[in-house]
Write an enzyme that holds these catalytic residues in place. Structure first.
Site, mmCIF file in Angstrom:
data_model
loop_
_atom_site.group_PDB
_atom_site.id
_atom_site.type_symbol
_atom_site.label_atom_id
_atom_site.label_comp_id
_atom_site.label_asym_id
_atom_site.label_seq_id
_atom_site.Cartn_x
_atom_site.Cartn_y
_atom_site.Cartn_z
ATOM 1 N N CYS A 206 0.850 -1.207 0.000
ATOM 2 C CA CYS A 206 0.000 0.000 0.000
ATOM 3 C C CYS A 206 0.879 1.248 0.000
ATOM 4 O O CYS A 206 1.703 1.449 0.901
ATOM 5 C CB CYS A 206 -0.919 -0.017 1.224
ATOM 6 S SG CYS A 206 -1.795 1.544 1.475
ATOM 7 N N CYS B 267 0.513 3.361 3.148
ATOM 8 C CA CYS B 267 1.187 2.762 4.315
ATOM 9 C C CYS B 267 2.691 3.038 4.229
ATOM 10 O O CYS B 267 3.336 3.290 5.263
ATOM 11 C CB CYS B 267 0.922 1.261 4.386
ATOM 12 S SG CYS B 267 -0.738 0.847 4.981
ATOM 13 N N HIS C 7 -6.438 2.882 0.321
ATOM 14 C CA HIS C 7 -6.210 3.203 1.745
ATOM 15 C C HIS C 7 -7.062 4.439 1.987
ATOM 16 O O HIS C 7 -6.855 5.469 1.315
ATOM 17 C CB HIS C 7 -4.714 3.467 1.983
ATOM 18 C CG HIS C 7 -4.342 3.770 3.409
ATOM 19 N ND1 HIS C 7 -3.350 3.072 4.084
ATOM 20 C CD2 HIS C 7 -4.797 4.703 4.289
ATOM 21 C CE1 HIS C 7 -3.221 3.566 5.325
ATOM 22 N NE2 HIS C 7 -4.086 4.557 5.457
ATOM 23 N N HIS D 91 -8.706 7.751 2.475
ATOM 24 C CA HIS D 91 -8.114 9.086 2.515
ATOM 25 C C HIS D 91 -9.161 10.127 2.168
ATOM 26 O O HIS D 91 -10.088 9.864 1.394
ATOM 27 C CB HIS D 91 -6.925 9.203 1.547
ATOM 28 C CG HIS D 91 -7.227 8.782 0.140
ATOM 29 N ND1 HIS D 91 -7.305 7.468 -0.253
ATOM 30 C CD2 HIS D 91 -7.489 9.529 -0.964
ATOM 31 C CE1 HIS D 91 -7.584 7.406 -1.547
ATOM 32 N NE2 HIS D 91 -7.714 8.645 -1.996
ATOM 33 N N HIS E 56 -9.542 13.912 0.639
ATOM 34 C CA HIS E 56 -8.916 15.020 -0.087
ATOM 35 C C HIS E 56 -9.417 16.327 0.531
ATOM 36 O O HIS E 56 -10.629 16.494 0.722
ATOM 37 C CB HIS E 56 -9.335 15.018 -1.555
ATOM 38 C CG HIS E 56 -8.954 13.789 -2.326
ATOM 39 N ND1 HIS E 56 -7.928 13.777 -3.246
ATOM 40 C CD2 HIS E 56 -9.472 12.539 -2.339
ATOM 41 C CE1 HIS E 56 -7.834 12.575 -3.790
ATOM 42 N NE2 HIS E 56 -8.759 11.801 -3.255
HETATM 43 P P1 DGP Z 1 -8.069 8.688 -5.147
HETATM 44 O O1 DGP Z 1 -8.318 8.804 -6.608
HETATM 45 O O2 DGP Z 1 -9.194 9.292 -4.322
HETATM 46 O O3 DGP Z 1 -7.710 7.286 -4.730
HETATM 47 O O4 DGP Z 1 -6.807 9.631 -4.846
HETATM 48 C C1 DGP Z 1 -5.508 9.181 -4.695
HETATM 49 C C2 DGP Z 1 -4.633 10.391 -4.696
HETATM 50 O O5 DGP Z 1 -3.355 10.002 -4.233
HETATM 51 C C3 DGP Z 1 -4.408 11.025 -6.069
HETATM 52 O O6 DGP Z 1 -4.935 12.356 -6.037
HETATM 53 C C4 DGP Z 1 -2.906 11.060 -6.262
HETATM 54 C C5 DGP Z 1 -2.391 10.776 -4.888
HETATM 55 N N1 DGP Z 1 -1.169 9.982 -4.859
HETATM 56 C C6 DGP Z 1 -0.959 8.769 -5.425
HETATM 57 N N2 DGP Z 1 0.277 8.321 -5.167
HETATM 58 C C7 DGP Z 1 0.862 9.280 -4.381
HETATM 59 C C8 DGP Z 1 2.149 9.385 -3.769
HETATM 60 O O7 DGP Z 1 3.019 8.518 -3.872
HETATM 61 N N3 DGP Z 1 2.376 10.526 -3.056
HETATM 62 C C9 DGP Z 1 1.442 11.508 -2.899
HETATM 63 N N4 DGP Z 1 1.772 12.575 -2.180
HETATM 64 N N5 DGP Z 1 0.214 11.430 -3.450
HETATM 65 C C10 DGP Z 1 -0.056 10.332 -4.187
#
Ligand code: DGP
Length: 113
Positions: A4, A7, A97, A99, A101
């Site tokens: 993940c 994680c 995971h 989250h 926004h």
């Molecule tokens: P969702 O589509 O709701 O699952 O949003 C996942 C978000 O996570 C997306 O806006 C991009 C962000 N994201 C993915 N990988 C990474 C990472 O490695 N670092 C950061 N800071 N954000 C990430």
């Protein structure tokens, strides 16, 4: 969860630009911002999605919402912001995971989808 991404961000093996951290949650800037300010808030316990919130883990979710006013104040979002949670395939959840926004820094579109 070993595979993940969030994680790994929580355990520090993937770097992130942190905004807030305590024993239960972490907030960090989104890698692909969709607004002038775009931060993700995650529980430190792996919860796959909103559909997996239950009595055993709801404290993490309550804690996130308790801390959002402090986090958004730090981000200078006093004029408002949007909280978004994508859940499952139809919700276009890409990272499995839980989250939230936090989007802001401008007047956002009134259309939700
Ligand atoms: P969702 O589509 O709701 O699952 O949003 C996942 C978000 O996570 C997306 O806006 C991009 C962000 N994201 C993915 N990988 C990474 C990472 O490695 N670092 C950061 N800071 N954000 C990430």
């Amino acid at each position: 969860m070993s595979d993940c991404i969030f994680c790994k961000i929580i355990d520090g093996s993937i770097p992130s630009n942190k905004v807030y951290e305590d024993e239960k949650i972490l907030a960090f800037y989104d890698l692909e911002p969709q607004a002038p300010v775009h931060v993700l808030v995650v529980p430190k316990q792996h919860i796959c999605c909103a559909n997996a919130i239950d009595e055993s883990n709801v404290d993490y979710v309550a804690h996130i919402f308790t801390k959002i006013p402090e986090i958004t104040k730090k981000l200078n979002l006093e004029n408002g912001y949007r909280i978004v949670n994508n859940c499952g395939d139809d919700g276009c959840q890409s990272v499995k995971h839980l989250h939230f926004h936090i989007l802001g820094g401008k007047k956002l579109d009134s259309q939700m989808c």
